[in-house]
Design a protein around this motif. Structure first.
Motif, PDB file in Angstrom:
ATOM      1  N   MET A 160       0.838  -1.192   0.000  1.00 20.60           N
ATOM      2  CA  MET A 160       0.000   0.000   0.000  1.00 20.60           C
ATOM      3  C   MET A 160       0.874   1.243   0.000  1.00 20.60           C
ATOM      4  O   MET A 160       2.027   1.200   0.422  1.00 20.60           O
ATOM      5  CB  MET A 160      -0.923  -0.008   1.222  1.00 20.60           C
ATOM      6  CG  MET A 160      -0.199  -0.064   2.546  1.00 20.60           C
ATOM      7  SD  MET A 160      -1.252  -0.377   3.969  1.00 20.60           S
ATOM      8  CE  MET A 160      -1.850   1.230   4.330  1.00 20.60           C
ATOM      9  N   ASP A 161       0.315   2.330  -0.505  1.00 17.45           N
ATOM     10  CA  ASP A 161       0.988   3.621  -0.460  1.00 17.45           C
ATOM     11  C   ASP A 161       0.676   4.218   0.910  1.00 17.45           C
ATOM     12  O   ASP A 161      -0.374   4.825   1.111  1.00 17.45           O
ATOM     13  CB  ASP A 161       0.483   4.512  -1.601  1.00 17.45           C
ATOM     14  CG  ASP A 161       1.156   5.867  -1.645  1.00 17.45           C
ATOM     15  OD1 ASP A 161       1.861   6.243  -0.677  1.00 17.45           O
ATOM     16  OD2 ASP A 161       0.973   6.570  -2.658  1.00 17.45           O
ATOM     17  N   PHE A 162       1.578   4.007   1.866  1.00 21.93           N
ATOM     18  CA  PHE A 162       1.319   4.394   3.251  1.00 21.93           C
ATOM     19  C   PHE A 162       1.026   5.885   3.382  1.00 21.93           C
ATOM     20  O   PHE A 162       0.090   6.285   4.073  1.00 21.93           O
ATOM     21  CB  PHE A 162       2.493   4.000   4.149  1.00 21.93           C
ATOM     22  CG  PHE A 162       2.239   4.313   5.592  1.00 21.93           C
ATOM     23  CD1 PHE A 162       1.512   3.436   6.374  1.00 21.93           C
ATOM     24  CD2 PHE A 162       2.709   5.485   6.156  1.00 21.93           C
ATOM     25  CE1 PHE A 162       1.249   3.728   7.700  1.00 21.93           C
ATOM     26  CE2 PHE A 162       2.451   5.786   7.475  1.00 21.93           C
ATOM     27  CZ  PHE A 162       1.719   4.906   8.252  1.00 21.93           C
ATOM     28  N   LYS A 163       1.797   6.706   2.718  1.00 18.65           N
ATOM     29  CA  LYS A 163       1.626   8.163   2.826  1.00 18.65           C
ATOM     30  C   LYS A 163       0.246   8.586   2.340  1.00 18.65           C
ATOM     31  O   LYS A 163      -0.440   9.373   2.998  1.00 18.65           O
ATOM     32  CB  LYS A 163       2.728   8.875   2.028  1.00 18.65           C
ATOM     33  CG  LYS A 163       2.712  10.368   2.162  1.00 18.65           C
ATOM     34  CD  LYS A 163       3.873  10.991   1.414  1.00 18.65           C
ATOM     35  CE  LYS A 163       3.831  12.505   1.499  1.00 18.65           C
ATOM     36  NZ  LYS A 163       4.941  13.124   0.788  1.00 18.65           N
ATOM     37  N   ALA A 164      -0.183   8.050   1.209  1.00 18.53           N
ATOM     38  CA  ALA A 164      -1.509   8.393   0.667  1.00 18.53           C
ATOM     39  C   ALA A 164      -2.621   7.883   1.577  1.00 18.53           C
ATOM     40  O   ALA A 164      -3.610   8.577   1.818  1.00 18.53           O
ATOM     41  CB  ALA A 164      -1.669   7.822  -0.738  1.00 18.53           C
ATOM     42  N   GLU A 165      -2.455   6.670   2.102  1.00 21.01           N
ATOM     43  CA  GLU A 165      -3.458   6.095   3.000  1.00 21.01           C
ATOM     44  C   GLU A 165      -3.560   6.903   4.292  1.00 21.01           C
ATOM     45  O   GLU A 165      -4.661   7.125   4.802  1.00 21.01           O
ATOM     46  CB  GLU A 165      -3.135   4.635   3.315  1.00 21.01           C
ATOM     47  CG  GLU A 165      -3.335   3.696   2.153  1.00 21.01           C
ATOM     48  CD  GLU A 165      -4.798   3.489   1.798  1.00 21.01           C
ATOM     49  OE1 GLU A 165      -5.624   3.291   2.718  1.00 21.01           O
ATOM     50  OE2 GLU A 165      -5.111   3.517   0.607  1.00 21.01           O
ATOM     51  N   LEU A 166      -2.418   7.340   4.835  1.00 21.94           N
ATOM     52  CA  LEU A 166      -2.436   8.127   6.060  1.00 21.94           C
ATOM     53  C   LEU A 166      -3.088   9.487   5.814  1.00 21.94           C
ATOM     54  O   LEU A 166      -3.889   9.945   6.626  1.00 21.94           O
ATOM     55  CB  LEU A 166      -1.023   8.295   6.616  1.00 21.94           C
ATOM     56  CG  LEU A 166      -0.910   9.028   7.953  1.00 21.94           C
ATOM     57  CD1 LEU A 166      -1.697   8.303   9.046  1.00 21.94           C
ATOM     58  CD2 LEU A 166       0.549   9.177   8.363  1.00 21.94           C
ATOM     59  N   SER A 167      -2.777  10.104   4.688  1.00 20.76           N
ATOM     60  CA  SER A 167      -3.404  11.384   4.355  1.00 20.76           C
ATOM     61  C   SER A 167      -4.914  11.240   4.264  1.00 20.76           C
ATOM     62  O   SER A 167      -5.662  12.083   4.755  1.00 20.76           O
ATOM     63  CB  SER A 167      -2.863  11.922   3.028  1.00 20.76           C
ATOM     64  OG  SER A 167      -1.514  12.276   3.160  1.00 20.76           O
ATOM     65  N   GLN A 168      -5.360  10.160   3.663  1.00 12.23           N
ATOM     66  CA  GLN A 168      -6.796   9.918   3.542  1.00 12.23           C
ATOM     67  C   GLN A 168      -7.412   9.649   4.917  1.00 12.23           C
ATOM     68  O   GLN A 168      -8.483  10.134   5.235  1.00 12.23           O
ATOM     69  CB  GLN A 168      -7.071   8.744   2.616  1.00 12.23           C
ATOM     70  CG  GLN A 168      -8.547   8.467   2.428  1.00 12.23           C
ATOM     71  CD  GLN A 168      -8.800   7.318   1.474  1.00 12.23           C
ATOM     72  OE1 GLN A 168      -7.913   6.869   0.773  1.00 12.23           O
ATOM     73  NE2 GLN A 168     -10.026   6.848   1.451  1.00 12.23           N
ATOM     74  N   ALA A 169      -6.716   8.888   5.752  1.00 17.88           N
ATOM     75  CA  ALA A 169      -7.244   8.522   7.067  1.00 17.88           C
ATOM     76  C   ALA A 169      -7.402   9.726   7.992  1.00 17.88           C
ATOM     77  O   ALA A 169      -8.345   9.797   8.773  1.00 17.88           O
ATOM     78  CB  ALA A 169      -6.344   7.474   7.725  1.00 17.88           C
ATOM     79  N   ILE A 170      -6.478  10.682   7.914  1.00 10.94           N
ATOM     80  CA  ILE A 170      -6.568  11.853   8.783  1.00 10.94           C
ATOM     81  C   ILE A 170      -7.341  12.990   8.136  1.00 10.94           C
ATOM     82  O   ILE A 170      -7.536  14.033   8.732  1.00 10.94           O
ATOM     83  CB  ILE A 170      -5.176  12.342   9.246  1.00 10.94           C
ATOM     84  CG1 ILE A 170      -4.316  12.776   8.079  1.00 10.94           C
ATOM     85  CG2 ILE A 170      -4.484  11.296  10.089  1.00 10.94           C
ATOM     86  CD1 ILE A 170      -3.006  13.436   8.480  1.00 10.94           C
ATOM     87  N   GLY A 171      -7.797  12.769   6.906  1.00  9.19           N
ATOM     88  CA  GLY A 171      -8.642  13.748   6.243  1.00  9.19           C
ATOM     89  C   GLY A 171      -7.901  14.849   5.530  1.00  9.19           C
ATOM     90  O   GLY A 171      -8.498  15.855   5.170  1.00  9.19           O
ATOM     91  N   ALA A 172      -6.625  14.715   5.322  1.00 12.45           N
ATOM     92  CA  ALA A 172      -5.849  15.748   4.633  1.00 12.45           C
ATOM     93  C   ALA A 172      -6.181  15.751   3.149  1.00 12.45           C
ATOM     94  O   ALA A 172      -5.981  14.765   2.462  1.00 12.45           O
ATOM     95  CB  ALA A 172      -4.355  15.515   4.832  1.00 12.45           C
TER      96      ALA A 172
END
Length: 127
Positions: free
Chosen positions: A42-54
């Protein structure tokens, strides 16, 4: 979202995503000898951005069409550096290195989260 949730959200989301990524990497390692298996990540950075709503677009009405993908859409196939005759794209050394690195980052996120919680606890107690 409350101030405390905002304070802890990044590391809490990172922990959940790192745990999910470890599962994906473990599946890759377990299927290293399965013919035709395609290694995923997975693209961790993209997933984290999506998860925190950025940068995520939100709908303001029921009539609006939601924009964005699901977590499953974030899964990618790993491109192997060497080809396998049976079609398997798992490179065990790469998967083990990614797993170890992800585990280390999981432990770091856990430590950051614990420190933030300890700081909040001290502030509440007035220490």
């Amino acid at each position: 979202m409350s101030a405390i949730e905002n304070h802890l959200n990044l590391h809490a989301q990172a922990l959940q995503l790192r745990e999910r990524r470890n599962g994906v990497l473990a599946s890759n390692i377990a299927n290293a000898a399965t013919p035709g298996f395609k290694a995923r990540d997975m693209d961790f950075k993209a997933e984290l951005s999506q998860a925190i709503g950025a940068g995520q677009l939100k709908t303001t009405s029921e009539g609006h069409i939601p924009v964005g993908g699901t977590s499953a859409a974030g899964m990618l196939y790993r491109k192997p550096t060497t080809s396998s005759l049976d079609g398997n794209t798992v490179e065990i050394a790469v998967e083990q290195m990614e797993f170890a690195q992800n585990t280390l980052r999981y432990q770091s996120s856990l430590e950051f989260l614990n420190r933030k919680i300890r700081g909040l606890t001290r502030a509440i107690k007035g220490e």
